[in-house]
Motif scaffolding. Structure first.
Motif, PDB file in Angstrom:
ATOM      1  N   LEU A 148      39.518  15.218 -11.295  1.00  0.00           N
ATOM      2  CA  LEU A 148      40.763  15.908 -10.998  1.00  0.00           C
ATOM      3  C   LEU A 148      41.805  14.907 -10.498  1.00  0.00           C
ATOM      4  CD1 LEU A 148      41.332  18.887 -11.284  1.00  0.00           C
ATOM      5  CD2 LEU A 148      40.933  19.160  -8.840  1.00  0.00           C
ATOM      6  N   ASP A 149      41.354  14.030  -9.623  1.00  0.00           N
ATOM      7  CA  ASP A 149      42.256  13.035  -9.052  1.00  0.00           C
ATOM      8  C   ASP A 149      42.853  12.153 -10.152  1.00  0.00           C
ATOM      9  OD1 ASP A 149      43.348  11.696  -6.688  1.00  0.00           O
ATOM     10  OD2 ASP A 149      42.172   9.996  -7.428  1.00  0.00           O
ATOM     11  N   VAL A 150      42.035  11.773 -11.119  1.00  0.00           N
ATOM     12  CA  VAL A 150      42.529  10.944 -12.218  1.00  0.00           C
ATOM     13  C   VAL A 150      43.476  11.747 -13.106  1.00  0.00           C
ATOM     14  CG1 VAL A 150      41.861   9.752 -14.343  1.00  0.00           C
ATOM     15  CG2 VAL A 150      40.568   9.378 -12.240  1.00  0.00           C
ATOM     16  N   LEU A 151      43.085  12.980 -13.403  1.00  0.00           N
ATOM     17  CA  LEU A 151      43.927  13.813 -14.274  1.00  0.00           C
ATOM     18  C   LEU A 151      45.285  14.086 -13.627  1.00  0.00           C
ATOM     19  CD1 LEU A 151      41.341  16.366 -15.723  1.00  0.00           C
ATOM     20  CD2 LEU A 151      42.485  14.502 -16.931  1.00  0.00           C
ATOM     21  N   TYR A 152      45.286  14.229 -12.309  1.00  0.00           N
ATOM     22  CA  TYR A 152      46.547  14.462 -11.599  1.00  0.00           C
ATOM     23  C   TYR A 152      47.515  13.297 -11.767  1.00  0.00           C
ATOM     24  CZ  TYR A 152      45.076  18.667  -9.023  1.00  0.00           C
ATOM     25  OH  TYR A 152      44.702  19.923  -8.671  1.00  0.00           O
ATOM     26  N   GLN A 153      46.951  12.119 -12.039  1.00  0.00           N
ATOM     27  CA  GLN A 153      47.822  10.941 -12.151  1.00  0.00           C
ATOM     28  C   GLN A 153      48.394  10.756 -13.548  1.00  0.00           C
ATOM     29  OE1 GLN A 153      46.084   7.294 -10.394  1.00  0.00           O
ATOM     30  NE2 GLN A 153      44.507   8.665  -9.562  1.00  0.00           N
ATOM     31  N   ILE A 154      47.873  11.533 -14.506  1.00  0.00           N
ATOM     32  CA  ILE A 154      48.345  11.377 -15.881  1.00  0.00           C
ATOM     33  C   ILE A 154      49.428  12.416 -16.164  1.00  0.00           C
ATOM     34  CG2 ILE A 154      47.679  11.378 -18.309  1.00  0.00           C
ATOM     35  CD1 ILE A 154      44.823  10.715 -17.422  1.00  0.00           C
ATOM     36  N   PRO A 155      50.629  11.965 -16.523  1.00  0.00           N
ATOM     37  CA  PRO A 155      51.704  12.925 -16.808  1.00  0.00           C
ATOM     38  C   PRO A 155      51.474  13.586 -18.159  1.00  0.00           C
ATOM     39  CG  PRO A 155      52.478  10.698 -17.183  1.00  0.00           C
ATOM     40  CD  PRO A 155      51.066  10.580 -16.680  1.00  0.00           C
ATOM     41  N   ASN A 156      52.325  14.542 -18.464  1.00  0.00           N
ATOM     42  CA  ASN A 156      52.218  15.207 -19.757  1.00  0.00           C
ATOM     43  C   ASN A 156      52.525  14.222 -20.881  1.00  0.00           C
ATOM     44  OD1 ASN A 156      51.854  17.189 -21.636  1.00  0.00           O
ATOM     45  ND2 ASN A 156      53.321  18.611 -20.735  1.00  0.00           N
ATOM     46  N   ALA A 157      51.900  14.424 -22.005  1.00  0.00           N
ATOM     47  CA  ALA A 157      52.132  13.560 -23.162  1.00  0.00           C
ATOM     48  C   ALA A 157      53.391  14.027 -23.879  1.00  0.00           C
ATOM     49  CB  ALA A 157      50.933  13.619 -24.100  1.00  0.00           C
ATOM     50  N   PRO A 158      54.399  13.161 -24.009  1.00  0.00           N
ATOM     51  CA  PRO A 158      55.655  13.565 -24.640  1.00  0.00           C
ATOM     52  C   PRO A 158      55.447  14.068 -26.063  1.00  0.00           C
ATOM     53  CG  PRO A 158      55.938  11.501 -23.476  1.00  0.00           C
ATOM     54  CD  PRO A 158      54.464  11.811 -23.444  1.00  0.00           C
TER      55      PRO A 158
END
Length: 422
Positions: free
Chosen positions: A101-111
């Motif tokens: 979750l912590d890692v996913l929180y750091q990834i923004p949406n893919a344009p």
RNA sequence: GGAGAAAUGGCAGAGUGGUCGAACGCACUGGUCUUGAAAACCAGCGUACCGCAAGGUACCGGGGGUUCGAAUCCCUCUUUCUCCGCCA
């Protein structure tokens, strides 16, 4: 946050899309996948242990029923080890889930596909410009007009609350109220259901729309009751659909609502915050849509033209920007910004931002619909301001000023009850 | 704010320590019958995770605990209802 299954299904594609933000997310994406692998393995292992322990428990139950007390007690010993094992695996599973979750929180949406690559606002694309710059015989900035006609008292707000909490009065208050009502009526005409949401939200809602856990510093927090003042109506309105499975036939679902917005704006200062440009409390009418995944980009265009029509009706000169990857908000896949020309400040003011979040918000919200195969599928969410009040007020005051007073846009006259501010 | 009661699948509502992931009914979906519909009958019908599958695991308001075993017992939080108090 991005769906881990989407990342797994098209890792290369996601990394390529993310790269349009001007940053390389390969490491984080790889981390996410490897943590997800660990999660899966741990879960499998734990399920096996639990399965065995469940089996033994049932046997013990049977033995007790047959009054074979001795045998039953003998079997109890075997479960001790399994219990220890499963609780250790449970801890580990929780840890992996938290890490993931912590890692996913750091990834923004893919344009999205149409979003240009770029790092900052200088890479944004100007899609169109509409209207003419007004020819003014006087060019007073709106804060001077506010003082001249006693429309908005910034000093008084400082006394009562603090900087960024202006007092609207007289025709200033009435013009603002007229705008709100007109926006809401236009929304209804366009098929948006009107919502009056709560202005404070709980933690779960903050997490649902992504303000928490990262951006809590931007919200006012009431510690006694652990509630947050909403930074935008998007938060309570979108959270209506948290943990909801909607009917496919009901899509798109369209809501709009007026609310005050509260933003701490820590770190802002200087000329950007002059007058109405940046406030701690302001009003906004927000539009929110839940969409079928195949329709969301169509709806984004609809929302863009809807907002543009509001600006046209007001007679304001505006331009539309397609934000580049780097300037697109963390949660958004594609965003149009609408900017209005402020004739006295001689600058563009952002008055609306319409975005398609694809499944990024729906994932956290657990907002799904049942598709024709009977499977639950994540919906897409979109939202936009329609519109934010202060900068619209600022541009109306500045752009329509004459030596004889400020001419009120025609569409607002039935709403505010006067044609001119003098 | 004080006193009491409660929270189970889309709804309604059984279940008070062991074949309970959960009865019965309603709603819903598919089928039979019908010119069509209704009725009747048959079947299906929660969510998530792991697995190619078979299957497994978790979830009975949330969190924690007791137990070989928890919807069921204990603690705690939240919410709802009733009564009292206060109040736009």
């Amino acid at each position: 946050m991005l769906l881990i299954n989407d990342i797994r299904a098209d890792k290369g594609g996601i990394i390529a899309r993310l790269a349009k933000r001007g940053k390389d997310f390969t490491d984080l994406v790889n981390q996410a996948i490897s943590l997800d692998d660990k999660r899966k393995n741990t879960q499998s292992e734990m399920d096996d242990v639990l399965s065995e322990s469940n089996k033994i428990s049932k046997e013990i139950g049977k033995l007790f029923a047959e009054k074979k007390i001795e045998e039953a007690n003998a079997m109890k010993a075997r479960t001790g080890e399994l219990k220890e094992k499963s609780s250790a695996l449970g801890e580990q599973l929780k840890a992996y889930e938290a890490e993931l979750l912590d890692v996913l929180y750091q990834i923004p949406n893919a344009p999205g596909a149409a979003v240009p690559a770029g790092r900052s606002e200088t890479d944004n694309t100007i899609i169109l410009e509409h209207g003419e710059k007004p020819n003014l015989t006087q060019k007073l900035p709106h804060w001077e007009l506010c003082e001249k006609y006693n429309l908005i008292d910034f000093e008084l707000g400082v006394k009562i609350t603090g900087a960024g909490f202006p007092v609207y009065r007289g025709k200033g208050a009435r013009l603002q109220r007229a705008l709100i009502n007109w926006f809401l009526d236009k929304g209804r005409d366009a098929g948006f259901e009107e919502i009056q949401p709560p202005l404070f939200v709980n933690e779960a809602s903050g997490i649902g729309t992504g303000q928490l856990p990262d951006k809590e510093g931007q919200m006012y927090h009431m510690e006694v009751d652990n509630l947050y003042a909403i930074p935008t109506g998007e938060v309570p309105i979108t959270n209506i659909y948290r943990d909801v499975i909607v009917k496919e036939a009901d899509l798109p679902i369209k809501n709009c609502g007026h609310s005050p917005c509260f933003r701490r704006e820590a770190g802002s200062y200087g000329k950007d915050v002059r007058g109405l440009n940046r406030l701690h409390q302001f009003d906004k009418v927000e539009i929110v849509q839940l969409s079928h995944p195949t329709k969301s980009y169509e709806l984004l265009e609809d929302m863009s033209s809807y907002v543009q029509n509001l600006l046209k009706d007001l007679g304001l000169q505006y331009r539309v920007l397609l934000l580049c990857g780097g300037d697109t908000g963390f949660a958004s896949a594609m965003t149009y910004d609408m900017e209005v020309w402020s004739a006295a400040q001689e600058m563009w003011l952002e008055v609306s931002s319409v975005s398609n979040f694809e499944t990024f918000q729906a994932n956290r919200l657990k907002l799904r619909f049942k598709n024709s195969n009977g499977k639950n599928e994540y919906a897409h969410t979109l939202n936009g301001s329609a519109l934010a009040l202060p900068r619209i007020m600022a541009s109306i005051l500045e752009n329509f000023q004459t030596p004889k007073g400020i001419i009120v846009p025609e569409v607002l006259r039935p709403y505010c009850g006067f044609n001119v501010i003098d």
